[in-house]
Enzyme design. Sequence first.
Site, PDB file in Angstrom:
ATOM      1  N   TYR A  65      -1.547  -1.173  10.115  1.00 59.66           N
ATOM      2  CA  TYR A  65      -1.722  -1.416   8.673  1.00 59.66           C
ATOM      3  C   TYR A  65      -0.461  -0.968   7.927  1.00 59.66           C
ATOM      4  CZ  TYR A  65      -3.747  -1.226   3.974  1.00 59.66           C
ATOM      5  OH  TYR A  65      -3.984  -1.406   2.635  1.00 59.66           O
ATOM      6  N   SER A 114       0.876  -1.176   0.000  1.00 59.50           N
ATOM      7  CA  SER A 114       0.000   0.000   0.000  1.00 59.50           C
ATOM      8  C   SER A 114       0.908   1.219   0.000  1.00 59.50           C
ATOM      9  CB  SER A 114      -0.851  -0.035   1.278  1.00 59.50           C
ATOM     10  OG  SER A 114      -1.322   1.250   1.586  1.00 59.50           O
TER      11      SER A 114
HETATM   12  N1  LIG Z   1      -8.734  -0.951  -1.855  1.00 58.66           N
HETATM   13  C1  LIG Z   1      -7.690  -0.134  -1.774  1.00 58.66           C
HETATM   14  O1  LIG Z   1      -7.800   1.077  -2.043  1.00 58.66           O
HETATM   15  C2  LIG Z   1      -6.341  -0.682  -1.402  1.00 58.66           C
HETATM   16  C3  LIG Z   1      -5.244   0.194  -1.455  1.00 58.66           C
HETATM   17  C4  LIG Z   1      -3.981  -0.295  -1.128  1.00 58.66           C
HETATM   18  C5  LIG Z   1      -3.826  -1.621  -0.763  1.00 58.66           C
HETATM   19  N2  LIG Z   1      -4.916  -2.448  -0.699  1.00 58.66           N
HETATM   20  C6  LIG Z   1      -4.694  -3.836  -0.311  1.00 58.66           C
HETATM   21  O2  LIG Z   1      -5.311  -4.683  -1.263  1.00 58.66           O
HETATM   22  C7  LIG Z   1      -5.731  -5.904  -0.634  1.00 58.66           C
HETATM   23  C8  LIG Z   1      -7.193  -6.151  -0.913  1.00 58.66           C
HETATM   24  O3  LIG Z   1      -7.912  -5.082  -0.335  1.00 58.66           O
HETATM   25  P1  LIG Z   1      -9.457  -4.782  -0.664  1.00 58.66           P
HETATM   26  O4  LIG Z   1      -9.562  -3.331  -0.787  1.00 58.66           O
HETATM   27  O5  LIG Z   1      -9.946  -5.679  -1.718  1.00 58.66           O
HETATM   28  O6  LIG Z   1     -10.094  -5.186   0.755  1.00 58.66           O
HETATM   29  P2  LIG Z   1     -11.490  -5.896   1.142  1.00 58.66           P
HETATM   30  O7  LIG Z   1     -12.523  -5.532   0.136  1.00 58.66           O
HETATM   31  O8  LIG Z   1     -11.693  -5.534   2.560  1.00 58.66           O
HETATM   32  O9  LIG Z   1     -11.145  -7.433   0.997  1.00 58.66           O
HETATM   33  C9  LIG Z   1     -10.211  -8.029   1.860  1.00 58.66           C
HETATM   34  C10 LIG Z   1     -10.231  -9.509   1.682  1.00 58.66           C
HETATM   35  O10 LIG Z   1      -9.354 -10.079   2.672  1.00 58.66           O
HETATM   36  C11 LIG Z   1     -10.063 -11.116   3.333  1.00 58.66           C
HETATM   37  N3  LIG Z   1      -9.624 -11.323   4.705  1.00 58.66           N
HETATM   38  C12 LIG Z   1      -9.626 -10.427   5.712  1.00 58.66           C
HETATM   39  N4  LIG Z   1      -9.232 -11.017   6.837  1.00 58.66           N
HETATM   40  C13 LIG Z   1      -8.987 -12.309   6.544  1.00 58.66           C
HETATM   41  C14 LIG Z   1      -8.582 -13.431   7.311  1.00 58.66           C
HETATM   42  N5  LIG Z   1      -8.394 -13.354   8.636  1.00 58.66           N
HETATM   43  N6  LIG Z   1      -8.415 -14.618   6.698  1.00 58.66           N
HETATM   44  C15 LIG Z   1      -8.652 -14.738   5.373  1.00 58.66           C
HETATM   45  N7  LIG Z   1      -9.054 -13.717   4.582  1.00 58.66           N
HETATM   46  C16 LIG Z   1      -9.227 -12.518   5.181  1.00 58.66           C
HETATM   47  C17 LIG Z   1     -11.511 -10.681   3.293  1.00 58.66           C
HETATM   48  O11 LIG Z   1     -12.365 -11.781   3.542  1.00 58.66           O
HETATM   49  P3  LIG Z   1     -13.898 -11.569   3.987  1.00 58.66           P
HETATM   50  O12 LIG Z   1     -14.566 -10.901   2.814  1.00 58.66           O
HETATM   51  O13 LIG Z   1     -14.337 -12.946   4.226  1.00 58.66           O
HETATM   52  O14 LIG Z   1     -13.870 -10.703   5.189  1.00 58.66           O
HETATM   53  C18 LIG Z   1     -11.614 -10.116   1.875  1.00 58.66           C
HETATM   54  O15 LIG Z   1     -11.834 -11.143   0.948  1.00 58.66           O
HETATM   55  C19 LIG Z   1      -5.406  -5.738   0.849  1.00 58.66           C
HETATM   56  O16 LIG Z   1      -4.179  -6.358   1.136  1.00 58.66           O
HETATM   57  C20 LIG Z   1      -5.291  -4.233   1.013  1.00 58.66           C
HETATM   58  O17 LIG Z   1      -4.467  -3.893   2.090  1.00 58.66           O
HETATM   59  C21 LIG Z   1      -6.168  -2.000  -1.016  1.00 58.66           C
END
Ligand SMILES: NC(=O)c1ccc[n+]([C@@H]2O[C@H](COP(=O)([O-])OP(=O)(O)OC[C@H]3O[C@@H](n4cnc5c(N)ncnc54)[C@H](OP(=O)(O)O)[C@@H]3O)[C@@H](O)[C@H]2O)c1
Length: 262
Positions: A179, A166
């Site tokens: 985070y 990130s």
């Molecule tokens: N979106 C952004 O703007 C952004 C920016 C920078 C980096 N990121 C990174 O990109 C990645 C995906 O983010 P996202 O935005 O798609 O987030 P999200 O919509 O919150 O999805 C996160 C995923 O991780 C899973 N997860 C959370 N805790 C878990 C656990 N204990 N065991 C197994 N799975 C788990 C969730 O499962 P459940 O659905 O079952 O809870 C969900 O499928 C993350 O690493 C995040 O830090 C995102």
Amino acid sequence: MSDNVNQPLNHDDIRTFEPQDNCLDGKTILVTGAGDGIGRIAALTYARYGATVLLLGRTTSKLEAVYDEIESLGAKQPAMLPMDLEKATYAEMQQLEGLIVKEIGQLDGVLHNAGLLGELTPLEMYDVDTFEKVMKVNFTATFMLTQALLPLLKDAANGSIVFTSSTVGTHPRAFWGAYALSKQAVEGMSDIFTQETQNTTRLRFNCINPGGTRTNMRAHAFPGENPMSLKTPEDIMAGYVCLMSDDSIGVRGQVIALQPKD
Ligand SMILES: NC(=O)c1ccc[n+]([C@@H]2O[C@H](COP(=O)([O-])OP(=O)(O)OC[C@H]3O[C@@H](n4cnc5c(N)ncnc54)[C@H](OP(=O)(O)O)[C@@H]3O)[C@@H](O)[C@H]2O)c1
């Protein structure tokens, strides 16, 4: 160990990659956090480009929905691997490796995508239990799973491990607490794995930074933001496909920001 003779792709090439149909044919790719957000779309996209996708996540009903979507695409049959990365033990991860060996026989890529946001608050006030949970899911479990799967990944002809960072991992920012620290640790881990393995294996390690993307996590982090101003997970898939495809052979130890102005 020599990589392909061509010059490795640069970050712009990766961001603007135009995948060939079936560029992931013959590959088996495990995606963590495959039930929602970016991980869900990455799993569907990898399946569309010909991969067999292993769907790891903590909410089985969400994994089932992605499984059904992949089946309805007519893509290769996926597999579901329900696992809560907050609670999972190393022994369970080794069992998972054994299961993949027995049932599938190969693993070519892992997208470590699952993540927890935790609290946005000063470190002085950060809840210690939340700190531990965020570090476990975002960093420690990512390390454990990588180590447990390494024997299988090192057997792949051109294996690729993609960690998720990130902008606040690359440049730690006040109030982003565990985070930001967990993502900084992930970037360091990718660098160390690269240094330790680049002369002995073709397996490559890189980090991807998706940049602001329209998901639940982003909405929690920036509740006042208009989600329509953000790219969708679909919009940023070129980089995700590129890093799993053989076109990115030779790309090692990089942190690739998919939206560099973010
Ligand atoms: N979106 C952004 O703007 C952004 C920016 C920078 C980096 N990121 C990174 O990109 C990645 C995906 O983010 P996202 O935005 O798609 O987030 P999200 O919509 O919150 O999805 C996160 C995923 O991780 C899973 N997860 C959370 N805790 C878990 C656990 N204990 N065991 C197994 N799975 C788990 C969730 O499962 P459940 O659905 O079952 O809870 C969900 O499928 C993350 O690493 C995040 O830090 C995102």
